[in-house]
Design an enzyme around this catalytic site. Structure first.
Site, short mmCIF file in Angstrom:
data_model
loop_
_atom_site.label_atom_id
_atom_site.label_comp_id
_atom_site.label_asym_id
_atom_site.label_seq_id
_atom_site.Cartn_x
_atom_site.Cartn_y
_atom_site.Cartn_z
N TRP A 21 6.37 -0.92 0.55
CA TRP A 21 6.23 0.34 0.72
C TRP A 21 5.31 0.57 1.73
O TRP A 21 4.32 -0.43 2.31
CB TRP A 21 5.23 0.89 -0.53
CG TRP A 21 5.09 2.28 -0.43
CD1 TRP A 21 5.77 3.24 -0.02
CD2 TRP A 21 3.80 2.80 -0.77
NE1 TRP A 21 5.01 4.30 -0.24
CE2 TRP A 21 3.68 4.18 -0.55
CE3 TRP A 21 2.42 2.53 -0.94
CZ2 TRP A 21 2.59 5.05 -0.53
CZ3 TRP A 21 1.34 3.16 -1.20
CH2 TRP A 21 1.47 4.69 -0.99
N GLN A 27 6.34 -0.34 10.23
CA GLN A 27 5.38 -1.14 10.92
C GLN A 27 5.87 -2.46 10.91
O GLN A 27 5.63 -3.40 12.00
CB GLN A 27 4.13 -1.22 10.41
CG GLN A 27 3.33 0.27 10.18
CD GLN A 27 1.99 0.06 9.43
OE1 GLN A 27 2.18 -0.09 8.18
NE2 GLN A 27 0.85 0.12 10.03
N TYR A 54 11.77 4.12 0.52
CA TYR A 54 11.21 3.41 1.54
C TYR A 54 11.59 3.36 2.83
O TYR A 54 12.74 2.46 3.09
CB TYR A 54 10.52 2.09 1.03
CG TYR A 54 9.76 1.94 -0.32
CD1 TYR A 54 9.13 3.01 -0.78
CD2 TYR A 54 9.62 0.59 -0.79
CE1 TYR A 54 8.58 2.90 -2.17
CE2 TYR A 54 8.86 0.61 -1.94
CZ TYR A 54 8.33 1.85 -2.35
OH TYR A 54 7.65 1.84 -3.67
N TRP A 210 0.96 -1.27 -8.43
CA TRP A 210 0.93 -1.10 -6.77
C TRP A 210 -0.49 -0.50 -6.49
O TRP A 210 -1.46 0.11 -7.26
CB TRP A 210 1.97 -0.25 -6.55
CG TRP A 210 2.01 1.32 -7.16
CD1 TRP A 210 2.79 1.59 -8.45
CD2 TRP A 210 1.61 2.47 -6.58
NE1 TRP A 210 2.41 3.02 -8.49
CE2 TRP A 210 1.69 3.45 -7.25
CE3 TRP A 210 1.22 2.68 -5.20
CZ2 TRP A 210 1.61 5.07 -7.01
CZ3 TRP A 210 0.79 4.19 -4.90
CH2 TRP A 210 1.17 5.15 -5.83
N SER A 211 -0.75 -0.43 -5.20
CA SER A 211 -1.89 0.11 -4.58
C SER A 211 -3.39 -0.32 -5.20
O SER A 211 -4.01 0.34 -5.25
CB SER A 211 -1.97 1.59 -4.65
OG SER A 211 -2.72 2.10 -3.75
N LEU A 213 -5.59 -1.62 -3.49
CA LEU A 213 -6.60 -1.44 -2.43
C LEU A 213 -6.79 0.20 -2.24
O LEU A 213 -7.55 0.48 -1.44
CB LEU A 213 -6.18 -2.01 -1.13
CG LEU A 213 -6.32 -3.62 -1.23
CD1 LEU A 213 -5.79 -4.14 0.26
CD2 LEU A 213 -7.66 -4.10 -1.83
N GLN A 296 -3.16 -10.77 7.23
CA GLN A 296 -3.60 -9.65 6.18
C GLN A 296 -3.12 -10.35 5.00
O GLN A 296 -3.72 -10.36 3.80
CB GLN A 296 -3.15 -8.32 6.53
CG GLN A 296 -3.49 -7.13 5.52
CD GLN A 296 -2.91 -5.76 6.08
OE1 GLN A 296 -1.91 -6.00 6.52
NE2 GLN A 296 -3.61 -4.88 5.88
#
Length: 325
Positions: A21, A27, A54, A210-211, A213, A296
């Protein structure tokens, strides 16, 4: 790596997984995706998450090309797709939703983009008020019986709708939903911990959350503003920026500001601490990580060590300080 059953199923997913996602097809190009997928797989990750919407299908295409180039054994990893929003920016009525037509074609298109013969997991990305739940269950059952999908589930469905789908499947001897993909993090926890609580035992629901962070808020990266190259800095994600930074009259931002000091005290980074917290919930089958570069990803994978290292006393201290903000 730690492996957890997907709810009551026999499928074991890595406790940390890797998703596309926002990053893949935007990117992240094929070369970068190949590097990160290789790193994830080398660290025991066996589930890669995706969706038709996506990057308008480009995320699945990039992931498919990268997986093909890596030539990973197909029986050694799981891949998913999700259908509802459609692939195109302005889809026709038959190109979105959960009708049998769209679910069937979305599945076939995802198989081509991901370059696989079947989807391990296929999600109904949101509830569809225009499609009877009976049609959704019959459609998903059909895809499984055709061998195109192994497990199906939902994403951000209310518990009542999941219960209705499971009840219809059980009554008609069809294959019901096995998993749900909800947002779950320190700032967004009620649905997983409260609303879905009865479903874990009642239907054996697994969760691919999901997510972890909160779109980066829990890393501290937005403390001084929104970096242009960040997830919230992208032009077509104003809705996400508002939902993350403008929610709860700034209380979420104040709580997130506590993380760096707490993480330093516990010997880890804020991101690792936030992800490790998600892993503490036994109802979480896997936490989906996102990353735009290998460094990361490596940092985030370190959350598993934090989860295994911290004891209950450390977590009680953390919860008390975090909640006080």
């Amino acid at each position: 790596m730690e492996y957890r059953r997907l709810g009551s199923s026999g499928l074991k997913l890595s406790a940390l997984s890797f998703g596309a996602w926002v990053t893949f097809g935007r990117q992240v190009d094929t070369a970068a995706a190949r590097e990160m997928l290789a790193e994830a797989h080398a660290n025991g990750v066996n589930f890669f998450d995706n969706a038709e919407v996506y990057a308008h299908g480009a995320a699945e295409q990039v992931m498919g090309e990268a997986l093909h180039a890596l030539a990973l054994p197909r029986d050694g990893y799981c891949v998913s797709s999700k259908a509802y929003f459609g692939r195109l920016p302005d889809p026709a009525p038959t190109q979105r939703g959960l009708s049998r037509k769209h679910l069937t074609e979305a599945c076939q298109q995802a198989l081509r983009r991901l370059r696989v013969e079947y989807l391990d997991l296929f999600f109904c990305h949101r509830p569809d008020q225009d499609t009877p739940v009976e049609e959704v269950v019959i459609s998903m059952d059909s895809l499984i019986r055709q061998g195109k999908v192994l497990y199906w589930g939902t994403s951000e469905w209310p518990a009542a709708a999941i219960t209705a789908a499971a009840a219809f499947a059980r009554a008609e001897h069809l294959i019901g939903p096995q998993m749900e993909q909800p947002q779950y993090n320190l700032l967004h926890r009620e649905r997983v911990e409260q609303e879905y609580a009865p479903l874990y035992a009642q239907i054996g629901l697994g969760t691919t959350t999901w997510s972890p962070l909160a779109s980066g808020l829990l890393t501290g990266k937005y403390a001084g503003g929104v970096p242009e190259q960040s997830r919230l800095g992208q032009n077509d994600y104003e809705w996400l920026r508002e939902s993350v930074l403008g929610a709860d009259n700034g209380r979420n931002a104040r709580r997130a500001a506590r993380l760096p000091a707490l993480a330093a005290e516990l010997g880890c980074t804020p991101a690792q601490l936030a992800i490790a917290w998600c892993l503490r919930n036994p109802q979480v089958s896997t936490v989906i990580l996102g990353a735009s570069r290998v460094a990361q990803l490596r940092e985030n994978l370190g959350a598993l060590d934090v989860h295994q290292r911290l004891d209950d006393a450390a977590w009680r201290h953390f919860e008390a300080v975090f909640a006080a903000a």
